[in-house]
Design a protein around this motif. Structure first.
Motif, PDB file in Angstrom:
ATOM      1  N   LEU A 327      52.549  39.427  41.216  1.00  0.00           N
ATOM      2  CA  LEU A 327      53.882  39.457  40.605  1.00  0.00           C
ATOM      3  C   LEU A 327      54.615  38.126  40.738  1.00  0.00           C
ATOM      4  O   LEU A 327      55.444  37.784  39.912  1.00  0.00           O
ATOM      5  N   SER A 328      54.334  37.393  41.817  1.00  0.00           N
ATOM      6  CA  SER A 328      55.053  36.131  42.005  1.00  0.00           C
ATOM      7  C   SER A 328      54.169  34.984  41.558  1.00  0.00           C
ATOM      8  O   SER A 328      52.955  35.141  41.534  1.00  0.00           O
ATOM      9  N   TRP A 331      58.541  36.372  38.832  1.00  0.00           N
ATOM     10  CA  TRP A 331      58.591  37.825  38.707  1.00  0.00           C
ATOM     11  C   TRP A 331      59.927  38.237  38.096  1.00  0.00           C
ATOM     12  O   TRP A 331      60.981  37.824  38.561  1.00  0.00           O
ATOM     13  N   GLN A 336      59.451  43.293  33.347  1.00  0.00           N
ATOM     14  CA  GLN A 336      58.048  43.671  33.527  1.00  0.00           C
ATOM     15  C   GLN A 336      57.844  45.149  33.835  1.00  0.00           C
ATOM     16  O   GLN A 336      56.733  45.648  33.781  1.00  0.00           O
TER      17      GLN A 336
END
Length: 642
Positions: A327-328, A331, A336
């Motif tokens: 995710l990072s 993010w 999302q």
């Protein structure tokens, strides 16, 4: 008196698809058909394509026991530590005790392999195979904002029952007994002799015995003075930190297309949950205890006191990952969390309303800063900053900032930075608050520290996920001598601010890990941390009346969060014309003021990029450049007027 029934968690309902309900059956079939780990990953990827949300989320539950062992679970987490790969027995035979018939057994994605009734496991070299997997120590994302938890909560809800407490087994707590329990587990389940090969056995033992819980940081008390060590020995940065989970996630690939997982990455794993099937509802396979339980037991000075009724409710489960998504960095949960098909439409909506949404965000920041429009614009640029690249170890794109001129916050009163903190928490996915009291600086564990006795890497308060915003509150500081620890903590904070590096303390040496954390210092006078730019606050009551974000319509607020996330991950170009303009400005400014240096030019360019991004513009226009120059002139005029 009122009678309180002790309600115990009920297992979550699991979606009806077999991959979620009984993943190991599905995996056995794939492996038996000669598919490897790649085939498992491909199968689950397609099966869960539209059912990702149906997989129960560890982040949503208070107790891991609410999730069924052997089922598929999701965990949104930060990789806090990595272990050396462990060797394990991946294939062997189950032999029928009467007929001698052999059945192939596959032990991937599981901790416990019990032979079917009437069969015995044959772990001999002739029939067995070994493989390796990498254990990662993962924990809930530190200081994750409430809105992220709510938006990403699983659609599957659960009801706690009022059935009274579950039975708990007694566990020995002294070191030897714990070691014995571990070796028992292995020999019982997988055959200690062949389970781990050579040098990996120590590492695997270490990973199994990894006490996330080990011990809380010494007296890690927060600003209010009450102890704020959350579960798993993590010093709570934010007062009243919510349920924190930790798990050992075992990965069977090298991190997929995007390379290996790295320490501090934020990842959502989907994997098979392994809890000790024979243990009580609470202790894990190794009978590990949470930080609170261990410290309580130590205070009793009698380790036996923590067993039985005081058995821990938090364990260190194992999750055998079949899928993951990193995710990072960049993010944007508000965007999302939507299905891919809806993301483009959301982007378009945000683009069409960008000017209005930006004004709402800036207005809320202005309101939180006493109506100071200049400070609000700088703060927005700061919130959007990130480390875009690291040529020659220089973190390009970061913009650390201080707001000075805030009133002092005496002990016991609400900090002057509170309104700003609340606003930022509604805009960014992870926001930490570090009150710079002499107590915090002198006692809090800031940098991760290796404890060789328990083989644990204690997470420090500054070990934060990429994209985290940290508000360092200097307004609460009291006069007093700084202890040796406080000075060390200050220098770690300075290294993080200047170089975006955090030293991890391995006792005999330090290892610097690259970070990406926005540092905003709030101070009365001169900030003690050297930052890229200082803005002196100039409140303006007439400007302060903008409605705070808390009062915005929830849908509009979600669009604001999406806008900030989109702007933060934008790459903004600088064309030749702007570069020439910047150079000319720089040359003339340098002739007028000897203090102007390369850092000044870097600051201008970073600011111009961030200002363009905040307007959703992919390149810096002449207008934005001039706007930044005017803002810089106004900022310097305020500082000079002191």
């Amino acid at each position: 008196g009122i009678h309180h029934s002790t309600s115990m968690p009920v297992p979550l309902p699991v979606a009806s698809i077999e991959e979620i309900h009984t993943p190991l059956n599905v995996i056995q079939k794939i492996l038996a058909a000669n598919g490897g780990n790649d085939a498992v990953e491909a199968h689950f990827s397609s099966a869960l394509q539209n059912n990702w949300d149906q997989v129960p989320l560890l982040n949503d539950v208070e107790h891991v026991e609410q999730l069924r062992p052997g089922s598929l679970v999701r965990f949104r987490c930060m990789v806090q530590n990595m272990y050396n790969p462990e060797w394990y027995l991946s294939e062997f035979d189950h032999v029928n005790n009467t007929t001698g018939e052999r059945v192939r057994a596959f032990a991937q994605y599981t901790e416990f392999m019990t032979p079917p009734t009437g069969f015995t496991a044959d772990h001999s070299d002739a029939t067995s195979q070994t493989a390796e997997r990498t254990p990662l120590h993962c924990m809930s994302v530190p200081n994750e904002s409430d809105w992220v938890k709510h938006q990403l909560a699983s659609p599957i809800k659960f009801q706690p029952s009022a059935s009274g407490a579950m039975p708990r087994n007694k566990r020995a707590l002294d070191g030897d007994a714990e070691e014995d329990a571990m070796s028992d587990n292995v020999s019982k389940e997988e055959g200690a002799s062949s389970m781990e090969c050579d040098g990996a056995s120590e590492e695997a033992k270490r990973a199994r015995g990894e006490q996330a819980a080990a011990t809380p940081a010494p007296n890690s008390a927060d600003a209010t003075g009450s102890s704020a060590t959350s579960a798993h020995g993590r010093p709570a940065l934010v007062e009243g930190a919510e349920t924190q989970h930790a798990a050992i996630v075992k990965v069977y690939h090298s991190g997929g297309a995007d390379g290996k997982h790295k320490v501090n990455d934020v990842v959502e794993f989907i994997g098979v949950l392994a809890l000790d099937p024979e243990g009580a509802a609470f202790p894990s396979a190794e009978g590990l205890l949470s930080a609170q339980d261990l410290s309580a037991a130590k205070q009793d000075d009698e380790m036996g006191a923590a067993t039985g009724a005081n058995a821990p409710t938090s364990v260190l489960p194992r999750i055998h990952a079949v899928l993951h998504r990193t995710l990072s960095p960049g993010w944007n949960p508000a965007l999302q969390r939507l299905p891919e098909a809806e993301q483009a439409a959301r982007r378009q909506r945000v683009g069409e309303r960008a000017a209005e949404l930006r004004e709402r965000v800036v207005g809320a920041l202005r309101g939180a800063l006493g109506g100071d429009a200049l400070a609000a614009e700088y703060t927005l640029c700061h919130l959007l900053s990130r480390v875009a690249s690291r040529p020659h170890n220089m973190p390009v794109g970061k913009l650390s900032m201080a707001i000075s001129g805030l009133p002092h916050s005496p002990p016991g009163s609400e900090s002057a930075v509170q309104p700003l903190l609340e606003t930022i928490k509604l805009l960014l996915p992870a926001v930490g608050h570090l009150p710079m009291t002499t107590k915090n600086l002198g006692e809090k564990l800031m940098v991760p520290r290796k404890d060789y006795d328990t083989e644990t890497l204690h997470s420090g308060a500054l070990q934060l996920a990429p994209g985290t915003q940290l508000v360092v509150d200097q307004t609460v500081m009291e006069p007093g001598q700084l202890s040796e620890t406080a000075v060390r903590n200050m220098s770690a904070l300075q290294a993080l601010t200047t170089h975006q590096l955090l030293p991890f303390d391995f006792s005999f040496y330090n290892v610097e890990f690259p970070m990406d954390v926005g540092i905003l210092v709030a101070s009365e006078g001169k900030p003690l941390i050297h930052v890229d730019c200082v803005v002196k606050l100039l409140p303006d009551a007439q400007q302060a009346s903008h409605p705070p974000l808390q009062q915005q319509d929830p849908d509009v607020l979600e669009l604001c969060q999406t806008l900030v996330g989109m702007a933060k991950s934008m790459d903004v170009e600088l064309d030749d014309e702007i570069c020439a303009l910047a150079e000319n400005h720089f040359v003339s400014a340098r002739q007028a003021d000897a203090k102007v240096d390369q850092d000044t030019l870097n600051l201008w360019i970073t600011m111009a990029r961030l200002m363009a991004a905040s307007h959703g513009e992919a390149s810096v226009s002449k207008e934005r450049w001039q706007q930044i120059m005017a803002m810089e002139a106004a900022r310097h005029a305020r500082l000079a007027a002191v």
